[in-house]
Design a protein around this motif. Structure first.
Motif, short mmCIF file in Angstrom:
data_model
loop_
_atom_site.label_atom_id
_atom_site.label_comp_id
_atom_site.label_asym_id
_atom_site.label_seq_id
_atom_site.Cartn_x
_atom_site.Cartn_y
_atom_site.Cartn_z
N GLU A 291 30.55 52.29 29.07
CA GLU A 291 29.93 53.33 29.90
C GLU A 291 30.46 53.27 31.34
O GLU A 291 30.78 54.30 31.94
N LEU A 292 30.58 52.06 31.87
CA LEU A 292 31.12 51.89 33.22
C LEU A 292 32.58 52.30 33.29
O LEU A 292 33.02 52.92 34.26
N PHE A 293 33.34 51.97 32.26
CA PHE A 293 34.75 52.35 32.18
C PHE A 293 34.86 53.88 32.25
O PHE A 293 35.66 54.43 33.00
N LEU A 294 34.02 54.57 31.45
CA LEU A 294 34.03 56.03 31.42
C LEU A 294 33.67 56.62 32.79
O LEU A 294 34.23 57.62 33.20
N LEU A 295 32.74 55.97 33.49
CA LEU A 295 32.38 56.43 34.84
C LEU A 295 33.55 56.21 35.79
O LEU A 295 33.87 57.09 36.59
N LEU A 296 34.19 55.04 35.69
CA LEU A 296 35.30 54.73 36.60
C LEU A 296 36.46 55.72 36.46
O LEU A 296 37.04 56.14 37.44
N ILE A 297 36.77 56.10 35.21
CA ILE A 297 37.93 57.00 35.03
C ILE A 297 37.62 58.44 35.45
O ILE A 297 38.53 59.27 35.50
N THR A 298 36.35 58.73 35.78
CA THR A 298 36.04 60.08 36.30
C THR A 298 36.40 60.15 37.78
O THR A 298 36.52 61.23 38.34
N VAL A 299 36.58 58.99 38.42
CA VAL A 299 36.92 58.96 39.85
C VAL A 299 38.39 59.32 40.01
O VAL A 299 39.25 58.77 39.32
N SER A 300 38.67 60.25 40.91
CA SER A 300 40.04 60.69 41.15
C SER A 300 40.93 59.49 41.53
O SER A 300 40.55 58.70 42.39
N GLY A 301 42.06 59.36 40.88
CA GLY A 301 43.00 58.28 41.20
C GLY A 301 42.79 57.01 40.38
O GLY A 301 43.53 56.04 40.52
N ILE A 302 41.76 56.99 39.52
CA ILE A 302 41.52 55.80 38.69
C ILE A 302 41.86 56.14 37.24
O ILE A 302 41.23 57.00 36.62
N GLY A 303 42.88 55.46 36.73
CA GLY A 303 43.26 55.64 35.33
C GLY A 303 42.69 54.51 34.48
O GLY A 303 42.00 53.63 34.99
N GLY A 304 43.02 54.54 33.21
CA GLY A 304 42.52 53.52 32.28
C GLY A 304 42.85 52.10 32.68
O GLY A 304 41.98 51.22 32.63
N ASN A 305 44.10 51.87 33.11
CA ASN A 305 44.50 50.50 33.45
C ASN A 305 43.82 49.99 34.71
O ASN A 305 43.44 48.83 34.79
N THR A 306 43.64 50.87 35.68
CA THR A 306 42.95 50.45 36.92
C THR A 306 41.49 50.16 36.62
O THR A 306 40.93 49.17 37.10
N ALA A 307 40.87 51.00 35.80
CA ALA A 307 39.47 50.79 35.42
C ALA A 307 39.32 49.46 34.70
O ALA A 307 38.38 48.70 34.93
N ARG A 308 40.29 49.16 33.82
CA ARG A 308 40.25 47.90 33.08
C ARG A 308 40.42 46.72 34.04
O ARG A 308 39.78 45.68 33.90
N MET A 309 41.26 46.89 35.06
CA MET A 309 41.48 45.85 36.07
C MET A 309 40.18 45.56 36.81
O MET A 309 39.83 44.40 37.04
N ILE A 310 39.45 46.63 37.17
CA ILE A 310 38.18 46.47 37.88
C ILE A 310 37.18 45.72 36.99
O ILE A 310 36.50 44.80 37.43
N LEU A 311 37.14 46.11 35.70
CA LEU A 311 36.21 45.46 34.78
C LEU A 311 36.65 44.06 34.38
O LEU A 311 35.89 43.31 33.78
N SER A 312 37.89 43.71 34.69
CA SER A 312 38.35 42.33 34.47
C SER A 312 37.92 41.46 35.65
O SER A 312 37.65 40.28 35.50
N ALA A 313 37.88 42.07 36.83
CA ALA A 313 37.53 41.33 38.04
C ALA A 313 36.02 41.15 38.18
O ALA A 313 35.56 40.16 38.73
N LEU A 314 35.27 42.12 37.68
CA LEU A 314 33.81 42.09 37.84
C LEU A 314 33.11 42.36 36.51
O LEU A 314 33.57 43.19 35.74
N SER A 315 32.01 41.68 36.27
CA SER A 315 31.23 41.97 35.06
C SER A 315 30.49 43.29 35.30
O SER A 315 30.34 43.71 36.46
N PRO A 316 30.00 43.96 34.23
CA PRO A 316 29.30 45.24 34.44
C PRO A 316 28.17 45.14 35.47
O PRO A 316 28.05 45.99 36.35
N SER A 317 27.35 44.08 35.40
CA SER A 317 26.22 43.99 36.34
C SER A 317 26.72 43.74 37.77
O SER A 317 26.16 44.25 38.74
N GLU A 318 27.80 42.96 37.91
CA GLU A 318 28.36 42.71 39.25
C GLU A 318 28.94 44.00 39.84
O GLU A 318 28.77 44.27 41.02
#
Length: 198
Positions: free
Chosen positions: A69-96
């Protein structure tokens, strides 16, 4: 539309999991959070997001629906693709991540590789209200900083090992294992331990 893939985990690296389902092996891109959650398991169930482009058909897999769900929200942001969203979710847990967005902590978001100040601010502005609807409980702030530090140490150690001539996949595997066993290890300690195992 694939909702999830359930099957035998035949191969895994911190970036890709191969799940065999009815004789077909699916290469699924995963975040470090999902990697940690499924590592060592024989049978796994990954919630899927399909990215279908003209030149590629990519599967992203998540251990929980919340992470997807967070991944889907992240990729709605302009300039954020799948790999960047995955990078963010690798750095932070969903709750963080929810905590970082709801508290407007762009400095912490900016430390994710590939995220500049403008993008970090855009993520916060675009997702602040939407985060509340996910129902994910924000984490304590200290853990977010630890995870960020963790991913930085992980990346630095893997980069150093590959520069030393070790193949990337084994380097990633060993580094992840060391950080799991000794979370407080420094980059130097991780590299020294990895050199003994590779």
């Amino acid at each position: 539309m694939i909702e999830y893939i359930k099957g035998e985990l035949t191969e895994i690296t911190p970036a890709v999991a191969v799940v065999e389902c009815n004789g077909v092996g699916y290469a699924i891109n995963v975040s470090l959070n999902t990697f940690s959650a499924i590592q060592g398991k024989k049978e796994v169930k990954l919630y899927i997001y399909e990215a279908i482009r003209e030149d590629a058909y990519i599967l992203y897999g998540f251990a929980t629906k919340q992470e997807r769900e967070l991944f889907l929200l992240l990729i709605t942001v302009s300039g954020i693709g799948g790999n960047t969203a995955r990078m963010i979710l690798s750095a932070l847990s969903p709750s963080e991540l929810c905590n970082v967005i709801s508290s407007g902590n762009d400095k912490l978001l900016k430390t994710v590789k590939g995220i500049g100040l403008k993008t970090a601010q855009r993520i916060i502005v675009d997702l602040k209200d939407k985060i509340a609807s996910t129902g994910i409980q924000p984490a304590e702030t200290g853990t977010a900083a630890n995870t960020m530090l963790h991913s930085e140490i992980y990346e630095e150690a893997v980069a150093a090992l590959t520069m030393l001539g070790f193949p990337q996949a084994p380097s990633q595997k060993v580094t992840a294992a060391i950080l799991k066993e000794t979370p407080e290890a420094t980059v130097e300690q991780v590299i020294k331990l990895a050199l003994k195992r590779l």
